[in-house]
Design a protein around this motif. Structure first.
Motif, mmCIF file in Angstrom:
data_model
loop_
_atom_site.group_PDB
_atom_site.id
_atom_site.type_symbol
_atom_site.label_atom_id
_atom_site.label_comp_id
_atom_site.label_asym_id
_atom_site.label_seq_id
_atom_site.Cartn_x
_atom_site.Cartn_y
_atom_site.Cartn_z
ATOM 1 N N PRO A 302 0.794 -1.073 -0.188
ATOM 2 C CA PRO A 302 0.105 -0.152 0.014
ATOM 3 C C PRO A 302 0.838 1.223 0.025
ATOM 4 O O PRO A 302 0.398 2.291 -0.656
ATOM 5 C CB PRO A 302 -0.858 -0.271 1.102
ATOM 6 C CG PRO A 302 -0.215 -1.174 1.990
ATOM 7 C CD PRO A 302 0.423 -2.060 1.107
ATOM 8 N N VAL A 303 2.115 1.224 0.597
ATOM 9 C CA VAL A 303 2.805 2.538 0.793
ATOM 10 C C VAL A 303 3.347 2.720 -0.602
ATOM 11 O O VAL A 303 3.237 3.839 -1.015
ATOM 12 C CB VAL A 303 4.008 2.450 1.665
ATOM 13 C CG1 VAL A 303 4.860 3.739 1.585
ATOM 14 C CG2 VAL A 303 3.276 2.291 3.103
ATOM 15 N N VAL A 304 3.726 1.794 -1.343
ATOM 16 C CA VAL A 304 4.654 1.830 -2.602
ATOM 17 C C VAL A 304 3.317 2.207 -3.621
ATOM 18 O O VAL A 304 3.502 3.285 -4.542
ATOM 19 C CB VAL A 304 5.093 0.616 -3.067
ATOM 20 C CG1 VAL A 304 5.498 0.548 -4.646
ATOM 21 C CG2 VAL A 304 6.467 0.282 -2.274
ATOM 22 N N SER A 305 2.221 1.757 -3.496
ATOM 23 C CA SER A 305 1.085 1.971 -4.336
ATOM 24 C C SER A 305 0.415 3.347 -4.461
ATOM 25 O O SER A 305 0.196 4.061 -5.062
ATOM 26 C CB SER A 305 -0.023 1.158 -4.212
ATOM 27 O OG SER A 305 0.229 -0.265 -4.412
ATOM 28 N N THR A 306 0.492 3.902 -3.008
ATOM 29 C CA THR A 306 0.174 5.227 -3.021
ATOM 30 C C THR A 306 0.990 6.427 -3.790
ATOM 31 O O THR A 306 0.758 7.261 -4.198
ATOM 32 C CB THR A 306 0.041 5.412 -1.500
ATOM 33 O OG1 THR A 306 -0.843 4.754 -0.795
ATOM 34 C CG2 THR A 306 -0.442 6.865 -1.161
ATOM 35 N N ALA A 312 1.695 9.622 -10.366
ATOM 36 C CA ALA A 312 0.970 9.629 -11.525
ATOM 37 C C ALA A 312 0.004 10.692 -11.607
ATOM 38 O O ALA A 312 -1.013 10.948 -12.591
ATOM 39 C CB ALA A 312 -0.003 8.236 -11.828
ATOM 40 N N GLY A 313 -0.096 11.641 -10.437
ATOM 41 C CA GLY A 313 -1.257 12.703 -10.520
ATOM 42 C C GLY A 313 -2.744 12.181 -9.969
ATOM 43 O O GLY A 313 -3.350 12.983 -10.244
ATOM 44 N N LEU A 314 -2.608 11.003 -9.700
ATOM 45 C CA LEU A 314 -4.092 10.712 -9.160
ATOM 46 C C LEU A 314 -4.578 10.959 -7.749
ATOM 47 O O LEU A 314 -5.397 10.981 -7.451
ATOM 48 C CB LEU A 314 -4.244 9.019 -9.397
ATOM 49 C CG LEU A 314 -3.867 8.399 -10.810
ATOM 50 C CD1 LEU A 314 -3.717 7.017 -10.780
ATOM 51 C CD2 LEU A 314 -4.724 8.945 -11.953
ATOM 52 N N LEU A 315 -3.517 11.313 -6.911
ATOM 53 C CA LEU A 315 -3.534 11.803 -5.528
ATOM 54 C C LEU A 315 -2.530 12.826 -5.273
ATOM 55 O O LEU A 315 -1.477 13.055 -5.847
ATOM 56 C CB LEU A 315 -3.257 10.458 -4.611
ATOM 57 C CG LEU A 315 -4.380 9.393 -4.393
ATOM 58 C CD1 LEU A 315 -3.726 8.550 -3.416
ATOM 59 C CD2 LEU A 315 -5.492 9.922 -3.978
ATOM 60 N N THR A 316 -3.036 13.821 -4.552
ATOM 61 C CA THR A 316 -1.928 14.768 -3.863
ATOM 62 C C THR A 316 -1.575 13.975 -2.700
ATOM 63 O O THR A 316 -1.891 13.240 -2.044
ATOM 64 C CB THR A 316 -2.985 16.150 -3.363
ATOM 65 O OG1 THR A 316 -3.833 15.797 -2.288
ATOM 66 C CG2 THR A 316 -3.524 16.599 -4.402
ATOM 67 N N PRO A 317 -0.347 14.572 -1.944
ATOM 68 C CA PRO A 317 0.490 13.956 -0.811
ATOM 69 C C PRO A 317 -0.911 13.935 0.378
ATOM 70 O O PRO A 317 -0.675 13.066 1.126
ATOM 71 C CB PRO A 317 1.669 14.717 -0.598
ATOM 72 C CG PRO A 317 1.916 15.174 -2.071
ATOM 73 C CD PRO A 317 0.486 15.389 -2.784
#
Length: 333
Positions: A302-306, A312-317
């Motif tokens: 999960p950490v790597v996937s996040t 990829a621009g799918l999530l902000t930090p």
């Protein structure tokens, strides 16, 4: 009779390649350092410095540089690959290495498109598998350049080869240990970059030691799961190439991957954050490959996937943090 490694060719004059050339010289070896840019090679030979990649460090006279591919490996007793992981195949395709000499990979990445570890890439490029070694550990180039004490692990399928490389790089400020777990040493070196980006993002968001410790610890668990699934010894991840490298990369501001993550956490765009760095941020390109490989063999990371989704621009930090805290409750393992 113990093979004598006197002349070592180091291919790649980035920060780590230059620092490794220095430590080999301190260990009594003669080193030829290959630089792609002739100006870098000239500066090393005339000024004894690689100011862009290892600023403020004077290189020993035993280190000579060249931009000539053939001259770089001529008469070498061993060859060290200190190139960015995504360029290894292309560079090796154009090189005629001396036959039968050990080839040591310092590159930390999985190849885009194939998901292969660097030792596997080298084998596909014609290097005999029994002549391939990998070296990894908590080795921040700037500290090596300042001759601060450091250690690493040399892994090779053939134990005697690992011992030969261990002896060749052992010096007053550098101690190497041996292993035959090539897979574990390489996987540890790859995954720690992704985890360091996550830690950097947490720091950039203003989070404290609790968050950093949690990410580092869970990252180690993820690395170990992936390594085991790929055939590695889980104990490798408790040692120098696992926890040791992870701690250095996650905790030190000298780490390029951590620094990159800090910029992301502060709201800097990915491309701008990459442009601000000094040298290659391996985790920026290897993290999606790690996530792909892990998904293909059913390993939850999960950490790597996040981190992959942030890149990829799918999530902000900040959204990544919220997603992590909202994950399903489960036992620690």
């Amino acid at each position: 009779m113990v093979p004598v490694i006197d002349h070592v060719a180091v291919l790649g004059a980035g920060g780590w390649g230059t620092a490794f050339a220095l430590l080999l010289a301190d260990a009594g070896r003669n080193v030829t350092l290959w630089a792609r840019d002739p100006r870098v090679a000239d500066a090393i030979n005339t000024e004894r410095r690689n100011e862009r990649r290892l600023p403020g460090i004077e290189l020993p006279v035993q280190v000579r540089a060249t931009s000539d591919r053939s001259a770089a490996v001529a008469d070498a007793d061993a060859v060290v690959i200190a190139l960015p992981s995504q360029t290894v195949r292309a560079n090796m395709t154009g090189w005629a290495l001396p036959r039968g000499v050990p080839v040591v990979s310092l590159a930390k990445g999985l190849e885009e498109g194939t998901g292969l570890r660097m030792s596997r890439v080298l084998a596909e490029c014609g290097v005999a598998p029994d002549q391939i070694a990998v070296l990894s550990g908590p080795n921040l180039a700037d500290e090596i350049g300042r001759r601060e004490p450091a250690s690493a692990v040399v892994a090779a399928a053939e134990h005697d080869l690992a011992v030969d490389i261990q002896r060749a790089c052992h010096g007053p400020n550098f101690r190497a240990y041996t292993s035959t777990d090539v897979t574990g040493v390489e996987v540890g070196g790859v995954t720690k970059n992704s985890i360091a980006i996550a830690v950097g993002m947490a720091i950039g968001l203003g989070l404290g030691a609790n968050a950093v410790a949690a990410l580092t610890t869970r990252g180690l668990a993820e690395s170990t799961r992936l390594g085991e699934a790929m055939g590695a010894d889980p104990l490798t991840f408790q040692g120098m190439a696992g926890m040791g490298d992870l701690v250095a990369t996650c905790f030190s501001p000298l780490s390029r991957n951590r620094s990159f993550g800090v910029e992301l956490g502060r709201g800097v765009a990915v491309e701008a954050a990459l442009a601000h760095g000094r040298g290659v941020v391996e985790g920026a390109r290897s993290t999606p490959v790690v996530a792909q490989v892990a998904g293909g063999i059913g390993v939850d990371m999960p950490v790597v996937s996040t981190v992959c989704d942030v890149l990829a621009g799918l999530l902000t930090p900040a959204e990544a943090l919220d997603r992590a805290m909202a994950r399903e409750l489960k036992p620690e393992r």
